[in-house]
Design a protein around this motif. Structure first.
Motif, PDB file in Angstrom:
ATOM      1  N   ARG A  28       0.824  -1.210   0.000  1.00 41.37           N
ATOM      2  CA  ARG A  28       0.000   0.000   0.000  1.00 41.37           C
ATOM      3  C   ARG A  28       0.860   1.263   0.000  1.00 41.37           C
ATOM      4  NH1 ARG A  28      -4.996   1.535  -1.179  1.00 41.37           N
ATOM      5  NH2 ARG A  28      -5.564   3.389  -0.043  1.00 41.37           N
ATOM      6  N   TRP A  29       1.939   1.228   0.794  1.00 43.00           N
ATOM      7  CA  TRP A  29       2.790   2.408   0.943  1.00 43.00           C
ATOM      8  C   TRP A  29       3.957   2.406  -0.031  1.00 43.00           C
ATOM      9  CZ3 TRP A  29       3.212   2.052   7.006  1.00 43.00           C
ATOM     10  CH2 TRP A  29       1.960   2.329   7.567  1.00 43.00           C
ATOM     11  N   GLU A  30       4.002   1.418  -0.893  1.00 44.27           N
ATOM     12  CA  GLU A  30       5.050   1.292  -1.907  1.00 44.27           C
ATOM     13  C   GLU A  30       6.450   1.369  -1.296  1.00 44.27           C
ATOM     14  OE1 GLU A  30       3.963   4.250  -4.821  1.00 44.27           O
ATOM     15  OE2 GLU A  30       2.451   2.907  -5.684  1.00 44.27           O
ATOM     16  N   MET A  31       6.646   0.548  -0.267  1.00 45.99           N
ATOM     17  CA  MET A  31       7.952   0.459   0.387  1.00 45.99           C
ATOM     18  C   MET A  31       8.681  -0.773  -0.121  1.00 45.99           C
ATOM     19  SD  MET A  31       7.226   1.625   4.291  1.00 45.99           S
ATOM     20  CE  MET A  31       7.023   3.348   4.680  1.00 45.99           C
ATOM     21  N   ASP A  32       9.981  -0.821   0.114  1.00 41.26           N
ATOM     22  CA  ASP A  32      10.814  -1.894  -0.418  1.00 41.26           C
ATOM     23  C   ASP A  32      10.690  -3.206   0.352  1.00 41.26           C
ATOM     24  OD1 ASP A  32      11.782  -0.290  -2.466  1.00 41.26           O
ATOM     25  OD2 ASP A  32      13.463   0.427  -1.252  1.00 41.26           O
ATOM     26  N   ASN A  33      10.442  -3.136   1.672  1.00 39.39           N
ATOM     27  CA  ASN A  33      10.381  -4.377   2.450  1.00 39.39           C
ATOM     28  C   ASN A  33       9.633  -4.150   3.764  1.00 39.39           C
ATOM     29  OD1 ASN A  33      12.346  -3.317   4.393  1.00 39.39           O
ATOM     30  ND2 ASN A  33      13.857  -3.659   2.766  1.00 39.39           N
ATOM     31  N   GLY A  34       9.361  -5.256   4.446  1.00 37.78           N
ATOM     32  CA  GLY A  34       8.633  -5.199   5.710  1.00 37.78           C
ATOM     33  C   GLY A  34       9.397  -4.482   6.801  1.00 37.78           C
ATOM     34  N   SER A  35      10.720  -4.540   6.754  1.00 28.45           N
ATOM     35  CA  SER A  35      11.536  -3.839   7.756  1.00 28.45           C
ATOM     36  C   SER A  35      11.330  -2.333   7.657  1.00 28.45           C
ATOM     37  CB  SER A  35      13.017  -4.154   7.560  1.00 28.45           C
ATOM     38  OG  SER A  35      13.256  -5.505   7.825  1.00 28.45           O
ATOM     39  N   GLU A  36      11.197  -1.840   6.438  1.00 31.78           N
ATOM     40  CA  GLU A  36      10.963  -0.416   6.229  1.00 31.78           C
ATOM     41  C   GLU A  36       9.605  -0.015   6.822  1.00 31.78           C
ATOM     42  OE1 GLU A  36      10.976   2.817   2.542  1.00 31.78           O
ATOM     43  OE2 GLU A  36      11.542   0.737   2.138  1.00 31.78           O
ATOM     44  N   VAL A  37       8.606  -0.883   6.676  1.00 29.71           N
ATOM     45  CA  VAL A  37       7.283  -0.632   7.260  1.00 29.71           C
ATOM     46  C   VAL A  37       7.414  -0.575   8.784  1.00 29.71           C
ATOM     47  CG1 VAL A  37       4.975  -1.593   7.643  1.00 29.71           C
ATOM     48  CG2 VAL A  37       5.991  -1.659   5.354  1.00 29.71           C
ATOM     49  N   HIS A  38       8.087  -1.573   9.352  1.00 30.42           N
ATOM     50  CA  HIS A  38       8.250  -1.628  10.804  1.00 30.42           C
ATOM     51  C   HIS A  38       8.952  -0.371  11.318  1.00 30.42           C
ATOM     52  CE1 HIS A  38       8.844  -3.209  14.800  1.00 30.42           C
ATOM     53  NE2 HIS A  38      10.126  -2.899  14.707  1.00 30.42           N
ATOM     54  N   GLN A  39      10.004   0.046  10.640  1.00 30.09           N
ATOM     55  CA  GLN A  39      10.740   1.246  11.051  1.00 30.09           C
ATOM     56  C   GLN A  39       9.839   2.478  10.995  1.00 30.09           C
ATOM     57  OE1 GLN A  39      14.136   1.272   8.447  1.00 30.09           O
ATOM     58  NE2 GLN A  39      15.256  -0.240   9.671  1.00 30.09           N
ATOM     59  N   TYR A  40       9.024   2.564   9.952  1.00 38.21           N
ATOM     60  CA  TYR A  40       8.119   3.712   9.832  1.00 38.21           C
ATOM     61  C   TYR A  40       7.102   3.703  10.972  1.00 38.21           C
ATOM     62  CZ  TYR A  40       5.140   7.317   7.996  1.00 38.21           C
ATOM     63  OH  TYR A  40       4.419   8.486   7.863  1.00 38.21           O
ATOM     64  N   LEU A  41       6.517   2.539  11.226  1.00 42.09           N
ATOM     65  CA  LEU A  41       5.537   2.440  12.303  1.00 42.09           C
ATOM     66  C   LEU A  41       6.152   2.858  13.636  1.00 42.09           C
ATOM     67  CD1 LEU A  41       3.799  -0.930  11.374  1.00 42.09           C
ATOM     68  CD2 LEU A  41       2.761   1.345  11.290  1.00 42.09           C
ATOM     69  N   GLU A  42       7.341   2.377  13.908  1.00 42.15           N
ATOM     70  CA  GLU A  42       8.010   2.683  15.177  1.00 42.15           C
ATOM     71  C   GLU A  42       8.411   4.152  15.284  1.00 42.15           C
ATOM     72  OE1 GLU A  42       8.816   0.841  18.157  1.00 42.15           O
ATOM     73  OE2 GLU A  42       7.099  -0.180  17.262  1.00 42.15           O
ATOM     74  N   SER A  43       8.844   4.742  14.184  1.00 45.97           N
ATOM     75  CA  SER A  43       9.322   6.123  14.255  1.00 45.97           C
ATOM     76  C   SER A  43       8.197   7.150  14.138  1.00 45.97           C
ATOM     77  CB  SER A  43      10.384   6.388  13.177  1.00 45.97           C
ATOM     78  OG  SER A  43       9.808   6.314  11.889  1.00 45.97           O
TER      79      SER A  43
END
Length: 162
Positions: A28-43
């Motif tokens: 949905r957010w057109e990110m490269d991987n799940g780690s990038e999603v996790h980092q965004y959620l956390e930050s």
């Protein structure tokens, strides 16, 4: 905490798609991987989400408050493919369908889809409790609840990356 326009948009996605997974948000957010999603959620959204006992991502009540929206448990907000799956999938008392059968039914609605996307969509709908898996030689699927018990609101296409 004041959220940027992008963070508010992504928080709205999280609220609409919950329960969800990193992979669904990644797409949905057109990110490269799940780690990038996790980092965004956390930050950016740490106080607005949590993971349930199945590690699915859910919004906190503060998320709906922040967006000034009321949640309606009878309305199911899902991506277009999942909306089409719900429209064509066999009902709770019907013979369950294979992924390929669902794929063909979805394609008959005019939506171009592939088996992996349909399988993923079915699993996401299973996580929400809307689809039941009937284990046979291959998994087959049917609605877990009557169609009349929910309203589907297809989400728009993923937002263009800024």
């Amino acid at each position: 905490m004041t959220l940027s326009e992008e963070a508010r948009s992504r928080l709205a996605d999280l609220v609409a798609l919950q329960p969800t997974k990193n992979a669904e948000l990644q797409e949905r957010w057109e990110m490269d991987n799940g780690s990038e999603v996790h980092q965004y959620l956390e930050s950016e959204l740490k106080e607005y989400y949590y993971r349930d006992e199945d590690s699915l991502i859910r919004a906190t009540p503060a998320a709906a408050e922040e967006l000034d929206i009321e949640t309606d448990d009878d309305v199911v907000r899902v991506p277009e493919l999942q909306a089409r799956i719900l429209a064509v999938l066999a009902g709770p008392d019907a013979e369950p369908q294979s992924v390929v059968s669902v794929l063909h039914n979805v394609q008959e609605t005019g939506l171009d889809a592939d088996p992996d996307a349909v399988r993923s969509g079915l699993r996401s709908l299973e996580d929400r409790g809307l689809v039941a898996v009937v284990q046979r030689t291959v998994p087959t699927f049917r609605l877990a609840v009557e169609r009349e018990t929910f309203t589907v609101e297809p989400l728009g296409e993923p937002a263009e990356a800024a």
